[in-house]
Design a protein around this motif. Sequence first.
Motif, PDB file in Angstrom:
ATOM      1  N   GLN A 210      38.469  37.293  38.022  1.00 16.23           N
ATOM      2  CA  GLN A 210      37.936  38.339  39.277  1.00 16.23           C
ATOM      3  C   GLN A 210      36.547  37.510  39.777  1.00 16.23           C
ATOM      4  O   GLN A 210      36.327  37.499  40.733  1.00 16.23           O
ATOM      5  CB  GLN A 210      37.648  39.590  38.559  1.00 16.23           C
ATOM      6  CG  GLN A 210      37.548  40.509  39.614  1.00 16.23           C
ATOM      7  CD  GLN A 210      37.456  42.074  38.929  1.00 16.23           C
ATOM      8  OE1 GLN A 210      37.624  42.150  38.035  1.00 16.23           O
ATOM      9  NE2 GLN A 210      37.653  42.966  40.018  1.00 16.23           N
ATOM     10  N   TYR A 211      35.935  37.131  39.007  1.00 13.88           N
ATOM     11  CA  TYR A 211      34.668  36.354  39.333  1.00 13.88           C
ATOM     12  C   TYR A 211      34.978  35.179  40.293  1.00 13.88           C
ATOM     13  O   TYR A 211      34.393  34.959  41.344  1.00 13.88           O
ATOM     14  CB  TYR A 211      33.735  35.806  38.212  1.00 13.88           C
ATOM     15  CG  TYR A 211      32.437  35.366  38.538  1.00 13.88           C
ATOM     16  CD1 TYR A 211      31.493  35.886  39.035  1.00 13.88           C
ATOM     17  CD2 TYR A 211      32.302  33.655  38.531  1.00 13.88           C
ATOM     18  CE1 TYR A 211      29.955  35.418  39.263  1.00 13.88           C
ATOM     19  CE2 TYR A 211      31.064  33.225  38.984  1.00 13.88           C
ATOM     20  CZ  TYR A 211      29.993  34.042  39.389  1.00 13.88           C
ATOM     21  OH  TYR A 211      28.696  33.240  39.536  1.00 13.88           O
ATOM     22  N   LEU A 212      35.989  34.262  39.866  1.00 13.73           N
ATOM     23  CA  LEU A 212      36.470  33.102  40.802  1.00 13.73           C
ATOM     24  C   LEU A 212      36.827  33.552  41.872  1.00 13.73           C
ATOM     25  O   LEU A 212      36.504  33.080  43.155  1.00 13.73           O
ATOM     26  CB  LEU A 212      37.587  32.378  39.875  1.00 13.73           C
ATOM     27  CG  LEU A 212      38.320  31.373  40.827  1.00 13.73           C
ATOM     28  CD1 LEU A 212      37.368  30.042  41.260  1.00 13.73           C
ATOM     29  CD2 LEU A 212      39.525  30.783  40.095  1.00 13.73           C
ATOM     30  N   VAL A 213      37.858  34.652  42.246  1.00 13.44           N
ATOM     31  CA  VAL A 213      38.291  35.348  43.260  1.00 13.44           C
ATOM     32  C   VAL A 213      37.090  35.992  44.225  1.00 13.44           C
ATOM     33  O   VAL A 213      37.274  35.721  45.310  1.00 13.44           O
ATOM     34  CB  VAL A 213      39.579  36.413  43.068  1.00 13.44           C
ATOM     35  CG1 VAL A 213      40.120  36.703  44.409  1.00 13.44           C
ATOM     36  CG2 VAL A 213      40.576  35.522  42.298  1.00 13.44           C
ATOM     37  N   ALA A 214      36.189  36.599  43.394  1.00 11.87           N
ATOM     38  CA  ALA A 214      35.251  37.348  44.435  1.00 11.87           C
ATOM     39  C   ALA A 214      34.503  36.200  45.055  1.00 11.87           C
ATOM     40  O   ALA A 214      33.979  36.333  46.159  1.00 11.87           O
ATOM     41  CB  ALA A 214      34.285  38.061  43.399  1.00 11.87           C
ATOM     42  N   ASN A 215      34.283  34.986  44.165  1.00  4.71           N
ATOM     43  CA  ASN A 215      33.554  33.965  45.020  1.00  4.71           C
ATOM     44  C   ASN A 215      34.034  33.529  45.988  1.00  4.71           C
ATOM     45  O   ASN A 215      33.479  32.914  47.190  1.00  4.71           O
ATOM     46  CB  ASN A 215      33.061  32.761  43.934  1.00  4.71           C
ATOM     47  CG  ASN A 215      31.888  33.249  42.890  1.00  4.71           C
ATOM     48  OD1 ASN A 215      30.971  34.120  43.506  1.00  4.71           O
ATOM     49  ND2 ASN A 215      31.799  32.604  41.973  1.00  4.71           N
ATOM     50  N   GLN A 216      35.391  33.437  45.861  1.00  5.10           N
ATOM     51  CA  GLN A 216      36.175  32.675  47.023  1.00  5.10           C
ATOM     52  C   GLN A 216      36.095  33.615  48.404  1.00  5.10           C
ATOM     53  O   GLN A 216      36.131  33.287  49.356  1.00  5.10           O
ATOM     54  CB  GLN A 216      37.615  32.561  46.560  1.00  5.10           C
ATOM     55  CG  GLN A 216      37.792  31.218  45.919  1.00  5.10           C
ATOM     56  CD  GLN A 216      39.621  31.288  45.686  1.00  5.10           C
ATOM     57  OE1 GLN A 216      40.104  32.124  44.959  1.00  5.10           O
ATOM     58  NE2 GLN A 216      39.957  29.841  46.010  1.00  5.10           N
ATOM     59  N   LEU A 217      36.138  35.069  48.142  1.00  7.17           N
ATOM     60  CA  LEU A 217      36.173  36.045  49.043  1.00  7.17           C
ATOM     61  C   LEU A 217      34.931  35.967  49.700  1.00  7.17           C
ATOM     62  O   LEU A 217      34.558  36.008  50.812  1.00  7.17           O
ATOM     63  CB  LEU A 217      36.372  37.407  48.420  1.00  7.17           C
ATOM     64  CG  LEU A 217      36.371  38.510  49.422  1.00  7.17           C
ATOM     65  CD1 LEU A 217      37.574  38.308  50.672  1.00  7.17           C
ATOM     66  CD2 LEU A 217      36.560  39.873  48.827  1.00  7.17           C
ATOM     67  N   ALA A 218      33.775  35.983  48.899  1.00 10.35           N
ATOM     68  CA  ALA A 218      32.359  36.035  49.322  1.00 10.35           C
ATOM     69  C   ALA A 218      31.929  34.622  50.312  1.00 10.35           C
ATOM     70  O   ALA A 218      31.328  34.698  51.266  1.00 10.35           O
ATOM     71  CB  ALA A 218      31.394  35.931  48.184  1.00 10.35           C
TER      72      ALA A 218
ATOM     73  N   SER B  60      45.639  33.228  47.307  1.00 12.03           N
ATOM     74  CA  SER B  60      46.755  33.810  47.039  1.00 12.03           C
ATOM     75  C   SER B  60      47.053  33.542  45.612  1.00 12.03           C
ATOM     76  O   SER B  60      47.674  34.628  44.785  1.00 12.03           O
ATOM     77  CB  SER B  60      47.957  33.566  48.087  1.00 12.03           C
ATOM     78  OG  SER B  60      47.557  34.074  49.251  1.00 12.03           O
ATOM     79  N   ILE B  61      46.930  32.437  45.303  1.00 15.01           N
ATOM     80  CA  ILE B  61      47.346  32.086  43.950  1.00 15.01           C
ATOM     81  C   ILE B  61      46.472  32.560  42.809  1.00 15.01           C
ATOM     82  O   ILE B  61      46.813  33.233  41.904  1.00 15.01           O
ATOM     83  CB  ILE B  61      47.563  30.635  43.678  1.00 15.01           C
ATOM     84  CG1 ILE B  61      48.559  29.926  44.451  1.00 15.01           C
ATOM     85  CG2 ILE B  61      47.396  30.146  42.197  1.00 15.01           C
ATOM     86  CD1 ILE B  61      48.721  28.618  44.580  1.00 15.01           C
ATOM     87  N   ASN B  62      45.384  32.602  43.246  1.00 18.66           N
ATOM     88  CA  ASN B  62      44.085  33.091  42.414  1.00 18.66           C
ATOM     89  C   ASN B  62      44.415  34.590  42.182  1.00 18.66           C
ATOM     90  O   ASN B  62      44.019  35.309  41.102  1.00 18.66           O
ATOM     91  CB  ASN B  62      42.741  32.623  42.706  1.00 18.66           C
ATOM     92  CG  ASN B  62      42.643  31.060  42.261  1.00 18.66           C
ATOM     93  OD1 ASN B  62      43.107  30.641  41.402  1.00 18.66           O
ATOM     94  ND2 ASN B  62      41.954  30.293  43.127  1.00 18.66           N
ATOM     95  N   LEU B  63      44.507  35.179  43.290  1.00 17.05           N
ATOM     96  CA  LEU B  63      44.384  36.728  43.402  1.00 17.05           C
ATOM     97  C   LEU B  63      45.617  37.078  42.446  1.00 17.05           C
ATOM     98  O   LEU B  63      45.734  38.060  41.891  1.00 17.05           O
ATOM     99  CB  LEU B  63      44.576  37.254  44.558  1.00 17.05           C
ATOM    100  CG  LEU B  63      44.494  38.881  44.781  1.00 17.05           C
ATOM    101  CD1 LEU B  63      43.228  39.504  44.007  1.00 17.05           C
ATOM    102  CD2 LEU B  63      44.454  39.278  46.182  1.00 17.05           C
ATOM    103  N   LEU B  64      46.766  36.371  42.658  1.00 21.40           N
ATOM    104  CA  LEU B  64      48.081  36.926  41.730  1.00 21.40           C
ATOM    105  C   LEU B  64      47.884  36.525  40.415  1.00 21.40           C
ATOM    106  O   LEU B  64      48.227  37.311  39.733  1.00 21.40           O
ATOM    107  CB  LEU B  64      49.174  36.136  42.475  1.00 21.40           C
ATOM    108  CG  LEU B  64      49.754  36.760  43.627  1.00 21.40           C
ATOM    109  CD1 LEU B  64      50.918  35.652  44.182  1.00 21.40           C
ATOM    110  CD2 LEU B  64      50.439  38.068  43.389  1.00 21.40           C
ATOM    111  N   ARG B  65      47.086  35.427  40.010  1.00 17.96           N
ATOM    112  CA  ARG B  65      46.605  35.199  38.623  1.00 17.96           C
ATOM    113  C   ARG B  65      45.745  36.267  37.923  1.00 17.96           C
ATOM    114  O   ARG B  65      46.062  36.861  36.993  1.00 17.96           O
ATOM    115  CB  ARG B  65      45.890  33.847  38.354  1.00 17.96           C
ATOM    116  CG  ARG B  65      46.715  32.722  38.749  1.00 17.96           C
ATOM    117  CD  ARG B  65      46.109  31.460  38.286  1.00 17.96           C
ATOM    118  NE  ARG B  65      46.436  30.210  38.821  1.00 17.96           N
ATOM    119  CZ  ARG B  65      47.385  29.487  38.180  1.00 17.96           C
ATOM    120  NH1 ARG B  65      48.244  30.045  37.053  1.00 17.96           N
ATOM    121  NH2 ARG B  65      47.871  28.322  38.500  1.00 17.96           N
TER     122      ARG B  65
END
Length: 672
Positions: free
Chosen positions: A429-437, A385-390
Amino acid sequence: MIFNPRNIIIAIALVGAGTTSVPAQSLADLNAAKRYEIDAKRQGVDMTREEAVPASREFIRIDSTYYVGWMIQGIFNAERAADYNGYKLAIAPLEKALTLIERDYATILRTRTADPLEYVKLYKRHADYSNTANYLFQAYQNVEQNENSYKLLRRIQQWNMQKEIVLNGYNMLSWIVHRNRFYTYRTYDFLKGNLEENEVLSDRFLDSSLARIQANQSVNRQVFPESSLQYELQNVYHYKAILHAYHLRIDSALYYFRLMENGGLMSYNNYGTFCAIQAKFSEAEEAYAVASMQDAGDKRLQEWAYYSSIVDIYKGMPMQAAISMRDIIHSVGSTPGFGWYNIALARACSYEGNLAESQRFLDKAAQFKEVHIGTTLGESHYEFSINLLRLMNKKKEIRQQQFEDRNWCWHPRALWSIAMLKGEAYLQQYLVANQLAANPERENVVYKLFSTESTISWDEIWYLIRGYSTAYFYNKFESQLKVDPRPKVYKYFNLYLARLDMEQGHYQRAQERLVRTLSFAEDIEEDYEKLFLARVYEALIICADKNDQDAMWKSSLVNMYRLYPQLMPYAEFKMHFRLKVSGNNNAVLSALKKYNIDLDEQDAALPLVSLNFTAAGNKKSVTYSVTDADGKRIVSSTTLVINDIDETVRSIAYGLFKIQPLDTQPDVNHGG
């Protein structure tokens, strides 16, 4: 017969001093007398209040081998705990108390009887054991000792107590499996090989709970009233509803919620979220309001508060969301939930248009060591949640630069700043995409747009997926639209499909889908879905511009501004107004033209900006407001004293979109 080791040592010492013997019965009597004294004194001691501290010390001093003093100490520590260290402090005395009960009262714990008079003799030890085990289980959970939690539950079940009173073993086994569903046996021995198998196991534990309750009726029906049976069943229904709602088995979840409602033990917090995932936001808001009274005084995360703030954002009331979160932070301080409330406040500030404030609260949340008590929302949800809002804020910062300098593409400093922001946004976005993956439940939580276990809004998902595998997500959402059991959610899938069409250049097809979505007016509750409607009109503005449809472009622009003006400075286009000026201040008017706003339109359908300049001696002021074509006030009259031209103009430029600073920000310590 119970012997106190300390008394045995005394007896040996007396023999060595010349005393011939001390009868064993005397030791037993002495031991019994001490415990009788403790039992008498514990009556009336509130284990949650300060009086528990001296009481526990006294009882341990009188007889450290008796469980009562350790139990009181552990329960007091657990009740006062608000962080990891606090719950760790509670574990040792609770473990000691449980071990002592088991050692001294094993026969009583194993005894089952259908005779009420006999059960009265057992009840105190059964109740103390169950209560101690419950506090210990919660302490284990709150410091993420899941293996110990599982072993404790299996340890309790070995006694086969006819009434577990407080802590139901099978219910909690279901809970810890569901709470850790995205792990496998490689992390915790009690789990299965994947999320789906874990969820089957979690449901099976609840079936076992129901079977055990029914089996115990052979001894319990003569001892306990019918209401006691119903209470046990209600607890199972609670967890059944959670599982079915998570899997979007809507009818089954509703069945169990209705059973809870009829039994008077409805969890309105969970029911509110169940309504919200069906896009029934007015019902969700009502349930959350009841939950706020139902959970009053609970020191855990108040999920109803967190999710109510998201509903406020859907309603086009981000300032209300910010104020409510500011107030709850002020009231609870650095207790469990503080981090979540800061995330919610950061989200509200972002949708209100205050990006700097949003980032400040995100930083607070990131620095706080949140304790995820009594919730299935864990650290992975928190960080995501924090990273996506960032990420959302970083992309908005790019638009903010372009809004504040309409000629940014001609200014090297602005070009450099925007290039840097784009690089930072890409990395985020790369960080969040990796979290999602790496998230095994993304299918259940992210791609369905609404989920009981989601801690982000449906709108935030767009900032994640835009620009990534457009065809993949198009197929994903198109498939979801065909099978999803929630009719009110269909329009959200259609919005995403239209946006993905636009990403591929299919503007006409996207426009047709958007217009078709708006045509089902009975499916849209404007008071609660202003954010949705604003995003639809935002997409229509872009499509109409690409398709050279001026009438649709203009009407969509007006509608988006009417519904959610705070979004406009961060959009891909500029807002157009009519302008009426009273008085004169060329410096302000000239400076206002650097912002990406068109104030020179004459079309009567567009909103009207009124600027009224006044002067009294050396004091100069400006009052601004905005009305729609029918004269209805959109932005209330606001007066500014003109001291610094740039600051005044900046306040006007954002104020035209109802973006105001959040007053009296909370200043709360965030230890953890």
